[in-house]
Design an enzyme around this catalytic site. Structure first.
Site, short mmCIF file in Angstrom:
data_model
loop_
_atom_site.label_atom_id
_atom_site.label_comp_id
_atom_site.label_asym_id
_atom_site.label_seq_id
_atom_site.Cartn_x
_atom_site.Cartn_y
_atom_site.Cartn_z
N GLU A 66 11.68 -3.52 11.80
CA GLU A 66 12.77 -2.85 11.06
C GLU A 66 14.06 -2.87 11.87
O GLU A 66 15.12 -3.27 11.40
CB GLU A 66 12.41 -1.38 10.76
CG GLU A 66 11.16 -1.19 9.89
CD GLU A 66 9.86 -1.15 10.66
OE1 GLU A 66 9.85 -1.50 11.87
OE2 GLU A 66 8.83 -0.78 10.06
N ASP A 99 0.80 -1.23 0.00
CA ASP A 99 0.00 0.00 0.00
C ASP A 99 0.84 1.29 0.00
O ASP A 99 0.29 2.38 0.12
CB ASP A 99 -0.97 0.00 1.20
CG ASP A 99 -0.26 -0.20 2.54
OD1 ASP A 99 0.94 -0.58 2.54
OD2 ASP A 99 -0.90 0.01 3.57
C1 UGA Z 1 3.77 -0.45 8.88
C2 UGA Z 1 5.06 -0.69 8.06
O1 UGA Z 1 5.01 0.01 6.83
C3 UGA Z 1 5.19 -2.19 7.79
O2 UGA Z 1 6.27 -2.44 6.95
C4 UGA Z 1 5.30 -2.89 9.11
O3 UGA Z 1 5.39 -4.28 8.91
C5 UGA Z 1 4.07 -2.59 9.95
O4 UGA Z 1 3.87 -1.18 10.08
C6 UGA Z 1 4.23 -3.15 11.33
O5 UGA Z 1 5.16 -2.70 11.99
O6 UGA Z 1 3.46 -4.01 11.74
P1 UGA Z 1 1.18 -0.59 8.21
O7 UGA Z 1 0.75 0.31 7.14
O8 UGA Z 1 0.89 -0.20 9.62
O9 UGA Z 1 2.74 -0.89 8.07
O10 UGA Z 1 0.64 -2.07 8.01
P2 UGA Z 1 0.03 -2.77 6.72
O11 UGA Z 1 0.19 -1.95 5.50
O12 UGA Z 1 -1.30 -3.26 7.09
O13 UGA Z 1 0.97 -4.06 6.62
C7 UGA Z 1 2.32 -3.99 6.22
C8 UGA Z 1 2.57 -5.01 5.11
O14 UGA Z 1 2.34 -6.32 5.58
C9 UGA Z 1 1.66 -4.80 3.90
O15 UGA Z 1 2.37 -5.03 2.70
C10 UGA Z 1 0.58 -5.85 4.11
O16 UGA Z 1 0.00 -6.32 2.90
C11 UGA Z 1 1.32 -6.96 4.84
N1 UGA Z 1 0.45 -7.72 5.76
C12 UGA Z 1 -0.38 -7.08 6.62
C13 UGA Z 1 0.48 -9.09 5.73
O17 UGA Z 1 1.22 -9.71 4.94
N2 UGA Z 1 -0.35 -9.80 6.57
C14 UGA Z 1 -1.21 -9.19 7.44
O18 UGA Z 1 -1.95 -9.89 8.16
C15 UGA Z 1 -1.22 -7.80 7.46
MN MN Z 2 0.71 0.03 5.07
#
Ligand code: UGA
Ligand code: MN
Length: 243
Positions: A184, A103
């Site tokens: 990270e 995203d």
């Molecule tokens: C932020 C950071 O940009 C992430 O890289 C980091 O992993 C996350 O916080 C964290 O610290 O948990 P955020 O926008 O809050 O990300 O979270 P998402 O965009 O919902 O998820 C990060 C990435 O992991 C996305 O590419 C999403 O597709 C993936 N994801 C999310 C999964 O593979 N599985 C899940 O259950 C949720």
């Molecule tokens: Mn995100």
């Protein structure tokens, strides 16, 4: 040098639009290999079809999150990013690794910047936390600290999209912890990164070339939708992902 763009992804109504938009950015980038790591027991066909249409070199792997992570503050995309790290470790000896969530929004100029990463490069990420930006602090061309609204006792308070790593840095113990907020920092520490190794990019970290954009979650329809009836219209090819 090749850029290995690692994207964790998981099924939800916004997945296809997010990946479509990201694909259309990545299709403009030369020498880019897209590693898409599915948070699923098997690779999703829907995702695979998007990948094929990009004509980019890609690797589609899957590794679902462990079952214990049900709470709202679980570490996102760790099992699948770890699978991508394993794949890189086994198959690639040179190039640059960059973690790009499905995203995020990326300016094409960022790819020119990260391609020459010697060890670890860092740069600002927009739309993060209470300060609106997370960035290394640069003095006389060197990274001397970090500007981030949540230091969180981290050595490297940076976002996942705020750094790139030379694949040669991926040693045996390179991994990412299952600790929300510390993915990270834990990863960079597992590479034994030191402040002096960090190459500041984006005009000494004064330009934002990547944003932590978030899409508003689609509300589930409150009316009961007759899936079979809709399917029979033949107009919707990925209904299950929409609802
Ligand atoms: C932020 C950071 O940009 C992430 O890289 C980091 O992993 C996350 O916080 C964290 O610290 O948990 P955020 O926008 O809050 O990300 O979270 P998402 O965009 O919902 O998820 C990060 C990435 O992991 C996305 O590419 C999403 O597709 C993936 N994801 C999310 C999964 O593979 N599985 C899940 O259950 C949720
Ligand atoms: Mn995100």
């Amino acid at each position: 040098r090749m850029i290995y763009y690692v994207t964790p992804t998981y099924p939800r109504p916004e997945q296809v639009p997010e990946l479509t938009r990201l694909a259309h950015t990545l299709m403009h980038v030369p020498r880019l290999h897209w590693i898409v790591a599915d948070d699923q027991p098997i690779c999703s066909e829907l995702v695979g079809n998007i990948l094929k249409r990009t004509r980019l070199p890609f690797t589609h792997i899957s590794s679902p999150k462990p079952f214990i992570y049900k709470s709202s503050n679980f570490p996102r995309g760790v099992a699948n990013r770890r699978a991508a790290l394993d794949w890189l470790h086994e198959n690639v000896s040179e190039g640059v690794l960059y973690f790009g969530d499905d995203d995020n929004t990326v300016d094409l100029r960022l790819f020119d910047e990260i391609r020459n990463t010697e060890k670890v490069s860092m740069f600002p990420v927009g739309l993060i936390g209470d300060y609106g930006v997370s960035s290394p602090v640069v003095k006389d061309g060197k990274v001397v600290g970090f500007y981030d609204s949540w230091p969180g006792a981290r050595s490297f308070p940076v976002d996942m999209a705020g750094f790139a790593v030379n694949v040669a840095m991926l040693r045996e113990g390179a991994t990412m912890p299952f600790v929300a907020g510390h993915e990270e920092d834990g990863f960079l520490r597992s590479l034994a990164v030191e402040l002096a190794d960090i190459q500041p990019l984006a005009k000494n970290c004064t330009k934002i070339l990547v944003w932590h954009t978030k899409t508003v979650k689609h509300k589930k329809p409150t009316v009961k939708v007759d899936l079979d009836k809709l399917k029979n219209t033949g107009r919707y090819h990925n209904l299950a992902s929409l609802l």
